[in-house]
Design an enzyme around this catalytic site. Structure first.
Site, PDB file in Angstrom:
ATOM      1  CG  ASP A   1      36.907  37.427  39.756  1.00  0.00           C
ATOM      2  OD1 ASP A   1      36.629  36.730  38.789  1.00  0.00           O
ATOM      3  OD2 ASP A   1      36.273  36.895  40.863  1.00  0.00           O
TER       4      ASP A   1
ATOM      5  CG  ASP B   1      44.263  46.803  51.854  1.00  0.00           C
ATOM      6  OD1 ASP B   1      44.308  46.173  50.484  1.00  0.00           O
ATOM      7  OD2 ASP B   1      45.121  46.380  52.621  1.00  0.00           O
TER       8      ASP B   1
ATOM      9  CE  LYS C   1      45.989  48.665  55.317  1.00  0.00           C
ATOM     10  NZ  LYS C   1      45.548  47.132  54.936  1.00  0.00           N
TER      11      LYS C   1
ATOM     12  CB  THR D   1      55.901  44.133  50.379  1.00  0.00           C
ATOM     13  OG1 THR D   1      55.086  43.960  51.202  1.00  0.00           O
ATOM     14  CG2 THR D   1      56.264  45.346  49.873  1.00  0.00           C
TER      15      THR D   1
ATOM     16  NE  ARG E   1      52.341  44.822  62.920  1.00  0.00           N
ATOM     17  CZ  ARG E   1      53.030  43.757  62.125  1.00  0.00           C
ATOM     18  NH1 ARG E   1      53.227  42.652  62.655  1.00  0.00           N
ATOM     19  NH2 ARG E   1      53.362  44.041  60.767  1.00  0.00           N
TER      20      ARG E   1
END
Ligand code: C5P
Length: 234
Positions: free
Chosen positions: A65, A60, A33, A120, A212
């Protein structure tokens, strides 16, 4: 339906990203990603370089718009030969339809197109008080997912804990891409609604996005293999 582990390459530069991906040479090429930071810093060349190395790419950029602008921007991304990209469902069904049009190549093929429902990071309280959206956050997620389906998109980004709800509302073939993944024995960092790769598989997520826990691991290849084992059983 394809299922896979996507590594969020949240690095600041091309060099850091390529050094990281060098570790995977000779083995399975992870789905990668690329987010706004890296894309805005390095431009389309970073996409071409990672693609040249054989990695599938989720770009991503979360477009939002007017429909005409999104259609034209998606045409550019389609030419980059990415495998997955996304828009904000808040841009409306019309905007999402324009995204599908722009993304579709002359031969009728196109990358997977996924919608962001509610980020989120947006709490129900903020959504209601700042954005004046009176519904519950779950009802909003379901409605935005249904809008995405109506517009012809393939699925949504959601918390793994929301994946089953989205599948119930939109069908089992509607793709769920879920960040917020942590190993059972690891720290949550700044993520709140998290689950393990194994649990994400049980819930029925199609793609997990892992940052991570892999990129900051002492042995990223081993951490990636642990994700594959837990999520895909390979
Ligand atoms: O490092 P970590 O596993 O938390 O990274 C998760 C990745 O997924 C990051 O690139 C983050 O921006 C992205 N993401 C997320 N939650 C969303 C949408 C995207 O964590 N709702």
């Amino acid at each position: 339906m394809a299922k896979d582990v996507i590594i969020a390459c949240d690095f600041a530069s091309k060099q850091q990203t390529l050094d990281f991906l060098d570790r995977f040479e000779g083995g399975r090429k992870p789905f990668v990603k690329i987010g706004m930071e890296l894309f805005y810093a390095e431009g389309p060349d970073i996409v071409r370089e990672i693609k040249r190395r054989g990695h599938p790419i989720f770009l991503d950029l979360k477009l939002h718009d007017i429909p005409n602008t999104v259609r034209k921007a998606m045409k550019v991304l389609s030419g980059l030969d990415v495998d997955m990209c996304n828009v904000h469902a808040a841009g409306t069904v019309e905007m999402m339809r324009a995204a599908v049009e722009g993304l579709t190549r002359a031969d009728g093929t196109r990358p997977l197109l996924i919608a962001v429902t509610q980020l989120t990071s947006t709490s129900e309280e903020r959504m209601q008080q700042e954005l004046l959206i009176g519904a519950s956050i779950n009802d909003t997620i379901v409605k935005y997912a249904q809008n995405a389906r109506e517009a012809g998109l393939d699925g949504v980004v959601c918390s793994p804990l929301e994946a089953a709800m989205v599948k119930d509302a939109c069908g089992q073939d509607f793709v769920t891409v879920t960040p917020g993944i942590r190993f059972a024995d690891a720290a949550a960092d700044d993520q709140v609604r998290i689950t393990t790769p194994a649990r994400a598989r049980e819930i029925g997520a199609d793609y997990i996005v892992v940052g991570r826990p892999v990129t900051a691991a002492p042995d990223p290849v081993a951490a990636y293999q642990r994700c594959l084992l837990e999520f895909l059983n390979i």
